[in-house]
Design a protein around this motif. Sequence first.
Motif, PDB file in Angstrom:
ATOM      1  N   MET A  12      -8.394   1.553  -2.949  1.00 38.18           N
ATOM      2  CA  MET A  12      -8.142   1.726  -1.531  1.00 38.18           C
ATOM      3  C   MET A  12      -9.147   0.923  -0.700  1.00 38.18           C
ATOM      4  O   MET A  12      -8.812   0.313   0.333  1.00 38.18           O
ATOM      5  CB  MET A  12      -8.232   3.217  -1.179  1.00 38.18           C
ATOM      6  CG  MET A  12      -7.103   4.043  -1.784  1.00 38.18           C
ATOM      7  SD  MET A  12      -7.308   5.822  -1.458  1.00 38.18           S
ATOM      8  CE  MET A  12      -7.238   5.848   0.305  1.00 38.18           C
ATOM      9  N   GLN A  13     -10.424   0.914  -1.184  1.00 39.51           N
ATOM     10  CA  GLN A  13     -11.461   0.150  -0.473  1.00 39.51           C
ATOM     11  C   GLN A  13     -11.139  -1.334  -0.496  1.00 39.51           C
ATOM     12  O   GLN A  13     -11.311  -2.047   0.484  1.00 39.51           O
ATOM     13  CB  GLN A  13     -12.819   0.403  -1.118  1.00 39.51           C
ATOM     14  CG  GLN A  13     -13.996  -0.189  -0.358  1.00 39.51           C
ATOM     15  CD  GLN A  13     -14.228   0.492   0.995  1.00 39.51           C
ATOM     16  OE1 GLN A  13     -13.941   1.693   1.125  1.00 39.51           O
ATOM     17  NE2 GLN A  13     -14.712  -0.278   1.966  1.00 39.51           N
ATOM     18  N   SER A  14     -10.616  -1.790  -1.638  1.00 38.27           N
ATOM     19  CA  SER A  14     -10.256  -3.202  -1.766  1.00 38.27           C
ATOM     20  C   SER A  14      -9.094  -3.549  -0.833  1.00 38.27           C
ATOM     21  O   SER A  14      -9.078  -4.596  -0.162  1.00 38.27           O
ATOM     22  CB  SER A  14      -9.900  -3.507  -3.217  1.00 38.27           C
ATOM     23  OG  SER A  14      -9.464  -4.850  -3.342  1.00 38.27           O
ATOM     24  N   ASP A  15      -8.115  -2.630  -0.794  1.00 38.35           N
ATOM     25  CA  ASP A  15      -6.969  -2.853   0.101  1.00 38.35           C
ATOM     26  C   ASP A  15      -7.441  -2.891   1.554  1.00 38.35           C
ATOM     27  O   ASP A  15      -6.953  -3.699   2.370  1.00 38.35           O
ATOM     28  CB  ASP A  15      -5.924  -1.755  -0.095  1.00 38.35           C
ATOM     29  CG  ASP A  15      -5.256  -1.834  -1.470  1.00 38.35           C
ATOM     30  OD1 ASP A  15      -5.332  -2.944  -2.071  1.00 38.35           O
ATOM     31  OD2 ASP A  15      -4.659  -0.841  -1.878  1.00 38.35           O
ATOM     32  N   LYS A  16      -8.377  -1.966   1.816  1.00 41.33           N
ATOM     33  CA  LYS A  16      -8.912  -1.931   3.186  1.00 41.33           C
ATOM     34  C   LYS A  16      -9.586  -3.253   3.543  1.00 41.33           C
ATOM     35  O   LYS A  16      -9.368  -3.823   4.622  1.00 41.33           O
ATOM     36  CB  LYS A  16      -9.910  -0.779   3.303  1.00 41.33           C
ATOM     37  CG  LYS A  16     -10.663  -0.765   4.618  1.00 41.33           C
ATOM     38  CD  LYS A  16     -11.744   0.305   4.610  1.00 41.33           C
ATOM     39  CE  LYS A  16     -12.603   0.187   5.854  1.00 41.33           C
ATOM     40  NZ  LYS A  16     -13.718   1.153   5.860  1.00 41.33           N
ATOM     41  N   ASN A  17     -10.414  -3.740   2.599  1.00 41.85           N
ATOM     42  CA  ASN A  17     -11.112  -5.004   2.860  1.00 41.85           C
ATOM     43  C   ASN A  17     -10.126  -6.157   3.026  1.00 41.85           C
ATOM     44  O   ASN A  17     -10.315  -7.067   3.839  1.00 41.85           O
ATOM     45  CB  ASN A  17     -12.094  -5.300   1.732  1.00 41.85           C
ATOM     46  CG  ASN A  17     -13.258  -4.315   1.708  1.00 41.85           C
ATOM     47  OD1 ASN A  17     -13.595  -3.740   2.770  1.00 41.85           O
ATOM     48  ND2 ASN A  17     -13.855  -4.121   0.558  1.00 41.85           N
ATOM     49  N   ALA A  18      -9.042  -6.091   2.219  1.00 41.91           N
ATOM     50  CA  ALA A  18      -8.025  -7.152   2.314  1.00 41.91           C
ATOM     51  C   ALA A  18      -7.355  -7.125   3.673  1.00 41.91           C
ATOM     52  O   ALA A  18      -7.085  -8.155   4.300  1.00 41.91           O
ATOM     53  CB  ALA A  18      -7.002  -6.994   1.190  1.00 41.91           C
ATOM     54  N   VAL A  19      -7.055  -5.872   4.124  1.00 39.09           N
ATOM     55  CA  VAL A  19      -6.428  -5.736   5.446  1.00 39.09           C
ATOM     56  C   VAL A  19      -7.368  -6.255   6.534  1.00 39.09           C
ATOM     57  O   VAL A  19      -6.965  -6.964   7.461  1.00 39.09           O
ATOM     58  CB  VAL A  19      -6.036  -4.276   5.698  1.00 39.09           C
ATOM     59  CG1 VAL A  19      -5.601  -4.079   7.139  1.00 39.09           C
ATOM     60  CG2 VAL A  19      -4.924  -3.859   4.746  1.00 39.09           C
ATOM     61  N   ILE A  20      -8.670  -5.842   6.373  1.00 36.86           N
ATOM     62  CA  ILE A  20      -9.651  -6.292   7.376  1.00 36.86           C
ATOM     63  C   ILE A  20      -9.752  -7.818   7.392  1.00 36.86           C
ATOM     64  O   ILE A  20      -9.787  -8.456   8.446  1.00 36.86           O
ATOM     65  CB  ILE A  20     -11.020  -5.654   7.089  1.00 36.86           C
ATOM     66  CG1 ILE A  20     -10.960  -4.144   7.349  1.00 36.86           C
ATOM     67  CG2 ILE A  20     -12.112  -6.292   7.952  1.00 36.86           C
ATOM     68  CD1 ILE A  20     -12.225  -3.388   6.935  1.00 36.86           C
ATOM     69  N   THR A  21      -9.785  -8.396   6.180  1.00 35.57           N
ATOM     70  CA  THR A  21      -9.855  -9.865   6.091  1.00 35.57           C
ATOM     71  C   THR A  21      -8.629 -10.507   6.726  1.00 35.57           C
ATOM     72  O   THR A  21      -8.712 -11.506   7.458  1.00 35.57           O
ATOM     73  CB  THR A  21      -9.973 -10.297   4.628  1.00 35.57           C
ATOM     74  OG1 THR A  21     -11.150  -9.725   4.054  1.00 35.57           O
ATOM     75  CG2 THR A  21     -10.026 -11.815   4.505  1.00 35.57           C
ATOM     76  N   SER A  22      -7.463  -9.890   6.395  1.00 31.73           N
ATOM     77  CA  SER A  22      -6.225 -10.416   6.976  1.00 31.73           C
ATOM     78  C   SER A  22      -6.239 -10.316   8.500  1.00 31.73           C
ATOM     79  O   SER A  22      -5.839 -11.237   9.217  1.00 31.73           O
ATOM     80  CB  SER A  22      -5.027  -9.658   6.400  1.00 31.73           C
ATOM     81  OG  SER A  22      -3.822 -10.081   7.036  1.00 31.73           O
ATOM     82  N   LEU A  23      -6.750  -9.176   8.966  1.00 31.89           N
ATOM     83  CA  LEU A  23      -6.818  -8.991  10.417  1.00 31.89           C
ATOM     84  C   LEU A  23      -7.773 -10.003  11.055  1.00 31.89           C
ATOM     85  O   LEU A  23      -7.519 -10.538  12.142  1.00 31.89           O
ATOM     86  CB  LEU A  23      -7.243  -7.559  10.738  1.00 31.89           C
ATOM     87  CG  LEU A  23      -6.211  -6.468  10.398  1.00 31.89           C
ATOM     88  CD1 LEU A  23      -6.824  -5.083  10.661  1.00 31.89           C
ATOM     89  CD2 LEU A  23      -4.940  -6.659  11.226  1.00 31.89           C
ATOM     90  N   LYS A  24      -8.908 -10.260  10.349  1.00 31.13           N
ATOM     91  CA  LYS A  24      -9.859 -11.238  10.872  1.00 31.13           C
ATOM     92  C   LYS A  24      -9.237 -12.637  10.910  1.00 31.13           C
ATOM     93  O   LYS A  24      -9.427 -13.398  11.865  1.00 31.13           O
ATOM     94  CB  LYS A  24     -11.121 -11.247  10.028  1.00 31.13           C
ATOM     95  CG  LYS A  24     -12.002 -10.020  10.214  1.00 31.13           C
ATOM     96  CD  LYS A  24     -13.255 -10.116   9.375  1.00 31.13           C
ATOM     97  CE  LYS A  24     -14.170  -8.903   9.604  1.00 31.13           C
ATOM     98  NZ  LYS A  24     -15.403  -8.987   8.764  1.00 31.13           N
TER      99      LYS A  24
END
Length: 283
Positions: free
Chosen positions: A30-42
Amino acid sequence: MIRRTYIWFYIFVTAFITSGCVSTGEFETMQSDKNAVITSLKDQKSGLEEQTATLTRSNISLQQRLTTQELDNKTMQQQLTYHEKDNTELQQMIATLERQKAALLAASMERQQQYDALVQNLSAEVEKGQLKVRQYQNMLAVDLAEQIFFDSGKATLKSEGKEVLSKVGEALKSYDDKVIRVVGHTDNIPMTKFRHAAAPTNWELSVTRATNVVRHLQEVGIPPERLVPSGRGEYDPVASNDTAEGRQKNRRIEIMLIDKNLMGKKAPTETDNPVPAEQTDAP
């Protein structure tokens, strides 16, 4: 929309953590998915910021082009105004030239009519060779043969010359818009060659002859204000003085009809602009 996605993801993660049913592996996923989403958002944010910057630059460029176009349009409007002004002035100049052309044409036709009328009125004298009528620039001229009017070295009009001159005067009366200049001419034979000369030099002889012609024209009825006598002596020949025939051509009287407006304005006199007399104190 990006903010809304982030909120839902945070709620989802929090629910799982608080439920106490999340394993270490699931949490890391979940943390990895979160980071991926954050990266995507950035990345999306960076892309949007780049698009914004690009649009801003495009907007600035368009504003500059618009300003340039407005300046060009203003310049073109000014040039159009100048051209319209120049065109108006040109049209005015053309109209003025057309009027001048019409006036010159009318004056030329009038001179031709006057010339034809003068030749017709003096046709008998012209045929006899007593005089010649010609056009000279803007003037009409009547050339009188000297031998008909004067004896050699003399300034007194002969009877035959008076008769011809009277006919010339009658023909010239109607030209009220003309000044009549009478010019005397001689050959180069010195007056000392004549025993009873009428003048000391050819200057005086030419002027005296012209003056006597003017006086006779005045007697015929031409107003003296229209008459101007002058003499050129031997200094305006039409032929060579080396032969008798040439000298005979040079001994002549020219009667020139000149438009009054070509004679110039009269110089002001004291009577035109009187100067007050100086006043002095009485003794």
